[in-house]
Scaffold this active site. Structure first.
Site, PDB file in Angstrom:
ATOM      1  N   MET A  28       0.843  -1.205   0.000  1.00 33.95           N
ATOM      2  CA  MET A  28       0.000   0.000   0.000  1.00 33.95           C
ATOM      3  C   MET A  28       0.877   1.252   0.000  1.00 33.95           C
ATOM      4  SD  MET A  28      -3.454  -0.906   2.021  1.00 33.95           S
ATOM      5  CE  MET A  28      -2.851  -0.576   3.652  1.00 33.95           C
ATOM      6  N   HIS A  32       9.081   1.068   3.313  1.00 29.98           N
ATOM      7  CA  HIS A  32      10.210   1.132   4.239  1.00 29.98           C
ATOM      8  C   HIS A  32      11.069  -0.113   4.016  1.00 29.98           C
ATOM      9  CE1 HIS A  32       7.742  -1.751   6.355  1.00 29.98           C
ATOM     10  NE2 HIS A  32       6.776  -0.855   6.503  1.00 29.98           N
ATOM     11  N   HIS A  35       9.378  -3.461   3.317  1.00 30.92           N
ATOM     12  CA  HIS A  35       8.953  -3.674   1.922  1.00 30.92           C
ATOM     13  C   HIS A  35      10.166  -3.965   1.036  1.00 30.92           C
ATOM     14  CE1 HIS A  35       5.613  -0.976   3.426  1.00 30.92           C
ATOM     15  NE2 HIS A  35       4.929  -1.989   2.942  1.00 30.92           N
ATOM     16  N   GLN A  61     -10.310  -2.281   2.334  1.00 29.76           N
ATOM     17  CA  GLN A  61      -9.832  -2.974   3.541  1.00 29.76           C
ATOM     18  C   GLN A  61      -9.784  -2.050   4.757  1.00 29.76           C
ATOM     19  OE1 GLN A  61      -5.923  -3.949   1.542  1.00 29.76           O
ATOM     20  NE2 GLN A  61      -5.133  -3.705   3.604  1.00 29.76           N
ATOM     21  N   GLN A 153      -2.909 -12.151   7.976  1.00 30.79           N
ATOM     22  CA  GLN A 153      -3.133 -11.840   6.554  1.00 30.79           C
ATOM     23  C   GLN A 153      -2.444 -12.867   5.658  1.00 30.79           C
ATOM     24  OE1 GLN A 153      -2.982  -7.831   4.520  1.00 30.79           O
ATOM     25  NE2 GLN A 153      -0.895  -8.480   4.085  1.00 30.79           N
ATOM     26  N   SER A 186       4.319   1.154   8.145  1.00 30.62           N
ATOM     27  CA  SER A 186       4.059   2.509   7.641  1.00 30.62           C
ATOM     28  C   SER A 186       3.373   3.341   8.717  1.00 30.62           C
ATOM     29  CB  SER A 186       3.175   2.444   6.399  1.00 30.62           C
ATOM     30  OG  SER A 186       3.750   1.557   5.471  1.00 30.62           O
TER      31      SER A 186
HETATM   32  O1  PAF Z   1      -0.267  -5.813   3.525  1.00 26.97           O
HETATM   33  C1  PAF Z   1      -0.654  -4.874   2.786  1.00 26.97           C
HETATM   34  O2  PAF Z   1       0.051  -3.887   2.556  1.00 26.97           O
HETATM   35  C2  PAF Z   1      -2.027  -4.963   2.161  1.00 26.97           C
HETATM   36  O3  PAF Z   1      -2.937  -5.549   3.036  1.00 26.97           O
HETATM   37  C3  PAF Z   1      -2.040  -5.664   0.793  1.00 26.97           C
HETATM   38  C4  PAF Z   1      -1.639  -7.126   0.919  1.00 26.97           C
HETATM   39  C5  PAF Z   1      -1.085  -4.955  -0.147  1.00 26.97           C
HETATM   40  C6  PAF Z   1      -3.433  -5.623   0.190  1.00 26.97           C
HETATM   41  O4  PAF Z   1      -3.874  -4.313  -0.003  1.00 26.97           O
END
Ligand code: PAF
Length: 286
Positions: A28, A32, A35, A61, A153, A186
């Site tokens: 998203m 940082h 990622h 979400q 997740q 973030s």
């Molecule tokens: O983990 C995230 O940044 C979000 O939940 C994702 C997997 C990119 C879905 O929008």
């Protein structure tokens, strides 16, 4: 590195490179080092293939009272990070390239999503599943990389992939931490100075209780859970959302340590900022 802004640009990029292995790194933005480590892992996984990073603050979400509007957006800095870590392309669409204004279909995972973040954030995992499925369909990756910081997740996405038969290998990568143990996120940038100073108690406690579980200190997962709650509650700026001790694979809450690899999950508010973290306890030596 190519910047793809529309669904059509993404589709023609995918069609032109259909013979190459492709790894997807969905994010998203507000990227940082956590990622960056996902992109690094993706680069290694596809060897000389393509790494497509997506940057999309997914509206579905976020709950109505959550931080969708204020979620940090820093596209220029994000693109620099993606390029320096070896992304071949970035897909950064506006919401209308992903969702029709009249859309009425979403994906619901009904077991793993029920508890913890799913209970605290109703609809959150429907939004995650829906956008991840859309990204899989549009980008057609062989592999997709996600962080273990969002442990629930990751499990939900693994289930989504299995149950909808997506031909995508899901790879989880270890959480990247600040020097004091705080998981990179973030949302850390929202913390006040005092909240930032208090926040490492979350990881410190989970790690220490996980070590004590492995040493056989706790007679049951419930006692370990109570210990986590007591230690985190000693920090006046912390307000616990949830704490649980679960099986690492099934995510079922444990009532005994026997034959399980425990995972400690927690979400804690520091002020208005809700941080999540999790730590695995190595096999008990009892
Ligand atoms: O983990 C995230 O940044 C979000 O939940 C994702 C997997 C990119 C879905 O929008």
């Amino acid at each position: 590195m190519e910047l793809l802004k529309t669904r059509e640009e993404l589709q023609s990029w995918v069609n032109n490179r259909s013979s190459r292995p492709r790894a997807l790194v969905p994010t998203m933005g507000a990227l940082h080092q956590g990622h960056a480590s996902l992109i690094d892992a993706a680069v290694k996984l596809v060897d000389s293939g393509d790494v497509l990073t997506t940057i999309f603050v997914n509206p579905t979400q976020f709950g109505p009272n959550e931080d969708f509007a204020s979620y940090p957006r820093r596209l220029e800095a994000d693109l620099t990070l993606c390029e320096s870590h070896g992304s071949t392309a970035v897909f950064a669409p506006e919401a209308y390239h992903i969702y029709d204004s009249n859309s009425s279909v979403s994906i619901h995972e009904s077991k793993l999503s029920r508890r913890w973040c799913g209970a605290s954030r109703p609809g959150h995992f429907d939004g995650v599943c829906t956008v991840v499925a859309k990204l899989f369909l549009l980008a057609q990756p062989n592999t997709a990389v996600f962080g273990e910081k969002d442990f629930q997740q990751l499990a939900v996405i693994q289930r989504l992939t299995r149950d909808l038969n997506f031909p995508v290998e899901i790879v989880g990568c270890p959480t990247v931490r600040e020097a004091d143990g705080l998981a990179m996120s973030s949302r850390n940038t929202y913390l006040s100075e005092e909240e930032r100073a208090a926040a490492p108690i979350l990881h410190r406690t989970l790690r220490s209780v996980a070590n004590d579980i492995s040493r056989g200190k706790f007679p049951s997962p419930e006692v370990a859970r109570e210990e986590i709650i007591e230690r985190i509650s000693s920090e006046t700026l912390a307000r616990i959302d949830y704490v649980d001790v679960v099986d690492s694979d099934s995510l079922e809450p444990l009532d005994s340590f026997d034959n399980h690899l425990p995972r400690l999950l927690a979400a804690v508010f520091f002020g208005n900022i809700r941080l999540i973290d999790n730590v695995g306890a190595p096999q008990s030596i009892r």
